[in-house]
Scaffold this motif. Structure first.
Motif, PDB file in Angstrom:
ATOM      1  N   SER A 133       0.851  -1.193   0.000  1.00  0.00           N
ATOM      2  CA  SER A 133       0.000   0.000   0.000  1.00  0.00           C
ATOM      3  C   SER A 133       0.889   1.247   0.000  1.00  0.00           C
ATOM      4  N   ALA A 134       0.268   2.393  -0.237  1.00  0.00           N
ATOM      5  CA  ALA A 134       1.021   3.645  -0.266  1.00  0.00           C
ATOM      6  C   ALA A 134       1.651   3.924   1.091  1.00  0.00           C
ATOM      7  N   SER A 135       0.890   3.689   2.158  1.00  0.00           N
ATOM      8  CA  SER A 135       1.413   3.949   3.507  1.00  0.00           C
ATOM      9  C   SER A 135       2.577   3.011   3.816  1.00  0.00           C
ATOM     10  N   HIS A 136       2.483   1.781   3.333  1.00  0.00           N
ATOM     11  CA  HIS A 136       3.560   0.821   3.553  1.00  0.00           C
ATOM     12  C   HIS A 136       4.825   1.278   2.825  1.00  0.00           C
ATOM     13  N   ASP A 167       0.208   8.838   5.480  1.00  0.00           N
ATOM     14  CA  ASP A 167      -1.047   8.627   4.736  1.00  0.00           C
ATOM     15  C   ASP A 167      -1.343   9.786   3.792  1.00  0.00           C
ATOM     16  N   GLN A 168      -2.171   9.478   2.790  1.00  0.00           N
ATOM     17  CA  GLN A 168      -2.506  10.472   1.782  1.00  0.00           C
ATOM     18  C   GLN A 168      -3.255  11.662   2.391  1.00  0.00           C
ATOM     19  N   THR A 169      -3.021  12.832   1.790  1.00  0.00           N
ATOM     20  CA  THR A 169      -3.700  14.044   2.265  1.00  0.00           C
ATOM     21  C   THR A 169      -5.212  13.951   2.054  1.00  0.00           C
ATOM     22  N   THR A 178      -6.349   2.799   5.401  1.00  0.00           N
ATOM     23  CA  THR A 178      -5.892   3.710   6.441  1.00  0.00           C
ATOM     24  C   THR A 178      -7.048   4.338   7.217  1.00  0.00           C
ATOM     25  N   ALA A 179      -8.301   4.079   6.832  1.00  0.00           N
ATOM     26  CA  ALA A 179      -9.422   4.556   7.669  1.00  0.00           C
ATOM     27  C   ALA A 179      -9.365   3.866   9.039  1.00  0.00           C
ATOM     28  N   PRO A 180      -9.303   2.516   9.093  1.00  0.00           N
ATOM     29  CA  PRO A 180      -9.179   1.895  10.420  1.00  0.00           C
ATOM     30  C   PRO A 180      -7.832   2.199  11.098  1.00  0.00           C
TER      31      PRO A 180
HETATM   32  N1  ASP Z   1      -4.156   5.084   2.193  1.00  0.00           N
HETATM   33  C1  ASP Z   1      -4.111   3.681   2.011  1.00  0.00           C
HETATM   34  C2  ASP Z   1      -2.728   3.281   1.626  1.00  0.00           C
HETATM   35  O1  ASP Z   1      -1.892   3.466   2.437  1.00  0.00           O
HETATM   36  C3  ASP Z   1      -5.151   3.072   1.178  1.00  0.00           C
HETATM   37  C4  ASP Z   1      -6.537   3.414   1.636  1.00  0.00           C
HETATM   38  O2  ASP Z   1      -6.947   3.136   2.749  1.00  0.00           O
HETATM   39  O3  ASP Z   1      -7.211   3.992   0.827  1.00  0.00           O
HETATM   40  O4  ASP Z   1      -2.462   2.750   0.599  1.00  0.00           O
END
Ligand code: ASP
Length: 329
Positions: free
Chosen positions: A163-166, A205-207, A188-190
């Protein structure tokens, strides 16, 4: 001979039926489903819901809904679309994980390059480094000292491998030479819920997800991951990681739209045209800009360019994953 003729006639009938269906696409009584491979309420979901709304009109008023098929770093939802009927009624909205999965996963039930039709890039999205509200550090300098003091005890959330956060977390740990314990979620919601609750320490995490949490002071924010500062009001005072001393750190992620391989060309053209219209929709642009995202206006909205771009990103992030030795089964 008779059998051959029957097969040929049946094949011709199927092609004709597909052709007619493609002509009528999208049928008024059908629903287009955009599969989001992450949890509801997160950044990918947010982009998909805004896009679904913007696509409705250019697709003749048909209903466009979002289906969250979350888990396993987006591989579950992506596989679902790779296997779906190629009729234009099931689409995938995914981000940079399209470029990380091929290197990260030793076994994937689908092939990112061959099992999808590429419909265009939607936007580019910066990320932010955020922490639980009880984090003692009040700026990046203090955070980096806290990280050095707490090596081996830090929980870093993510939305699953690839994932992007990873990805952002891997780059951050390698830049700081500080191993943290990854805590995977279905999105990333939970992860943010647990960050706010103090169960995890840090998250990148994404903006599109963090802007409102930062504005509402629900989390502590330290830096943006882009090479330049952002102009979004709630984020403009955050320094970049690079200017904070994390040398050359820069990561921006993007979202793209995909259909199962074999979707008829006339259907792909209709979706691509609708996407181009949606990306010019002032309402969509306003929503995305308010969340720090930049709506794509370049050639990556064309299928071939989208595919070329993902291939280049696969090379780029493949090297990061290999350097980190971070693989998944
Ligand atoms: N933001 C998440 C990520 O790290 C993905 C998501 O929950 O939309 O990839």
């Amino acid at each position: 001979m008779k059998t051959m003729l029957k097969i040929a006639l049946a094949a011709a009938a199927t092609v004709a039926a597909f052709g007619a269906a493609a002509q009528d696409y999208p049928a008024k009584d059908k629903t287009i489903t955009i599969v989001v491979p992450y949890a509801a309420g997160g950044p990918t979901d947010r982009v998909a819901r805004d896009l679904a709304e913007a696509l409705r009109k250019p697709l003749g008023g048909v209903s466009v809904v979002v289906d969250n098929a979350a888990g396993a770093g987006s591989t579950i939802g992506s596989a679902k679309v790779a296997r779906a009927a190629p009729d234009g009624y099931t689409l995938l909205l995914n981000h940079v994980s399209m470029a990380t999965m091929p290197t990260m996963y030793r076994k994937l039930s689908f092939n990112v390059a061959n099992d999808f039709e590429y419909l265009g890039i939607i936007n580019d999205v910066p990320m932010t480094l955020i922490a639980r509200p009880s984090m003692p550090a009040n700026n990046y300098k203090e955070l980096s000292a806290w990280i050095q003091q707490n090596k081996g005890k830090i929980n870093l959330g993510n939305a699953g491998q690839g994932s992007a956060s990873h990805l952002c977390g891997l780059m951050f740990q390698s830049a700081l030479q500080a191993d943290m314990t990854p805590v995977p979620y279905k999105g990333t919601a939970p992860a943010i819920t647990d960050l706010i609750g103090g169960q995890i320490d840090l998250l990148c995490d994404q903006t599109t997800n963090t802007t409102s949490q930062i504005e509402g002071k629900k989390v502590k924010a330290y830096a943006v991951t882009t090479s330049k500062r952002l102009t979004t009001p709630a984020l403009k005072d955050l320094p970049t990681l690079a200017e904070s001393g994390v040398k050359d750190f820069s990561v921006t992620i993007w979202h793209g739209l995909y259909a199962p391989k074999g979707t008829p060309a006339p259907v792909l053209t209709k979706i691509n045209d609708a996407l181009k219209t949606a990306l010019k929709d002032p309402e969509f642009i306003k929503k995305q800009e308010g969340l720090g995202a930049v709506v794509a206006t370049d050639k990556r909205v064309e299928s071939a360019e989208h595919k070329k771009f993902v291939a280049a990103e696969t090379e780029k992030f493949g090297a990061v994953i290999k350097a980190a030795g971070s693989y998944a089964d």
